[in-house]
Motif scaffolding. Structure first.
Motif, short mmCIF file in Angstrom:
data_model
loop_
_atom_site.label_atom_id
_atom_site.label_comp_id
_atom_site.label_asym_id
_atom_site.label_seq_id
_atom_site.Cartn_x
_atom_site.Cartn_y
_atom_site.Cartn_z
N ASP A 138 38.91 -22.88 -20.80
CA ASP A 138 40.04 -23.69 -20.30
C ASP A 138 39.80 -25.15 -20.67
OD1 ASP A 138 42.12 -24.88 -18.97
OD2 ASP A 138 41.70 -23.94 -17.04
N LYS A 139 40.45 -25.59 -21.72
CA LYS A 139 40.24 -26.95 -22.21
C LYS A 139 40.93 -28.01 -21.36
CE LYS A 139 39.31 -25.93 -27.01
NZ LYS A 139 39.69 -26.20 -28.39
N ARG A 140 41.59 -27.60 -20.28
CA ARG A 140 42.23 -28.58 -19.40
C ARG A 140 41.22 -29.27 -18.49
NH1 ARG A 140 46.26 -25.30 -16.13
NH2 ARG A 140 44.47 -23.91 -16.21
N PHE A 141 40.02 -28.69 -18.39
CA PHE A 141 39.00 -29.23 -17.50
C PHE A 141 37.65 -29.31 -18.21
CE2 PHE A 141 42.15 -27.09 -14.91
CZ PHE A 141 42.53 -28.11 -14.07
N ILE A 142 36.85 -30.29 -17.81
CA ILE A 142 35.51 -30.48 -18.37
C ILE A 142 34.50 -30.06 -17.32
CG2 ILE A 142 33.86 -32.19 -19.21
CD1 ILE A 142 36.31 -33.78 -20.23
N ASN A 143 33.67 -29.09 -17.67
CA ASN A 143 32.65 -28.57 -16.76
C ASN A 143 31.30 -29.18 -17.13
OD1 ASN A 143 30.85 -27.13 -15.23
ND2 ASN A 143 31.47 -25.12 -15.97
N LEU A 144 30.80 -30.06 -16.28
CA LEU A 144 29.52 -30.72 -16.56
C LEU A 144 28.32 -29.88 -16.12
CD1 LEU A 144 30.37 -34.39 -15.56
CD2 LEU A 144 30.38 -33.36 -17.83
N ASN A 145 28.57 -28.70 -15.54
CA ASN A 145 27.48 -27.84 -15.07
C ASN A 145 26.93 -26.92 -16.15
OD1 ASN A 145 27.64 -28.86 -12.43
ND2 ASN A 145 29.37 -27.53 -12.02
N GLU A 146 27.58 -26.89 -17.30
CA GLU A 146 27.14 -26.05 -18.42
C GLU A 146 26.70 -26.97 -19.56
OE1 GLU A 146 26.83 -22.83 -18.49
OE2 GLU A 146 27.87 -22.31 -16.64
N GLN A 175 30.21 -40.53 -16.73
CA GLN A 175 30.82 -41.69 -16.08
C GLN A 175 32.34 -41.51 -16.00
OE1 GLN A 175 30.50 -45.29 -18.37
NE2 GLN A 175 31.15 -46.60 -16.68
N ALA A 176 32.94 -41.04 -17.06
CA ALA A 176 34.39 -40.84 -17.08
C ALA A 176 34.81 -39.77 -16.08
CB ALA A 176 34.84 -40.45 -18.49
N VAL A 177 34.09 -38.66 -16.03
CA VAL A 177 34.42 -37.59 -15.09
C VAL A 177 34.24 -38.06 -13.65
CG1 VAL A 177 33.75 -35.29 -14.28
CG2 VAL A 177 33.99 -35.72 -16.73
N ALA A 178 33.21 -38.85 -13.41
CA ALA A 178 32.99 -39.39 -12.06
C ALA A 178 34.12 -40.34 -11.66
CB ALA A 178 31.65 -40.11 -11.99
N ALA A 179 34.66 -41.07 -12.63
CA ALA A 179 35.70 -42.06 -12.35
C ALA A 179 37.07 -41.44 -12.14
CB ALA A 179 35.76 -43.09 -13.48
N VAL A 180 37.43 -40.43 -12.95
CA VAL A 180 38.80 -39.92 -12.91
C VAL A 180 38.92 -38.43 -12.62
CG1 VAL A 180 39.69 -41.74 -14.41
CG2 VAL A 180 38.91 -39.59 -15.42
N GLY A 181 37.81 -37.73 -12.49
CA GLY A 181 37.85 -36.29 -12.26
C GLY A 181 37.65 -35.51 -13.55
N SER A 182 37.71 -34.20 -13.43
CA SER A 182 37.36 -33.33 -14.56
C SER A 182 38.53 -32.96 -15.46
CB SER A 182 36.70 -32.05 -14.06
OG SER A 182 37.61 -31.31 -13.27
#
Length: 58
Positions: free
Chosen positions: A12-20, A40-47
């Motif tokens: 699902d390219k709509r979301f970025i999973n930082l756990n993998e 930093q970007a994910v922390a600032a605006v979400g995944s």
């Protein structure tokens, strides 16, 4: 269910999973940023990929 260890891109390219780790590698290459900048970007605006791209100016 067994994970597919040969994935080349996220399901699902709509979301970025930082756990993998493989997905972090995919997104850093796709967006041309460092892991730190991606996190930093994910922390600032979400995944959400669209929000992350906008934050990064991509």
């Amino acid at each position: 269910m067994v994970d597919n260890l040969h994935r080349r891109q996220p399901e699902d390219k709509r979301f970025i999973n930082l756990n993998e780790s493989w997905e972090v590698s995919y997104w850093t290459q796709a967006l041309g940023v460092t892991e730190a900048k991606l996190r930093q970007a994910v922390a600032a605006v979400g995944s959400g990929t669209a929000k992350v791209k906008a934050y990064l100016g991509k």
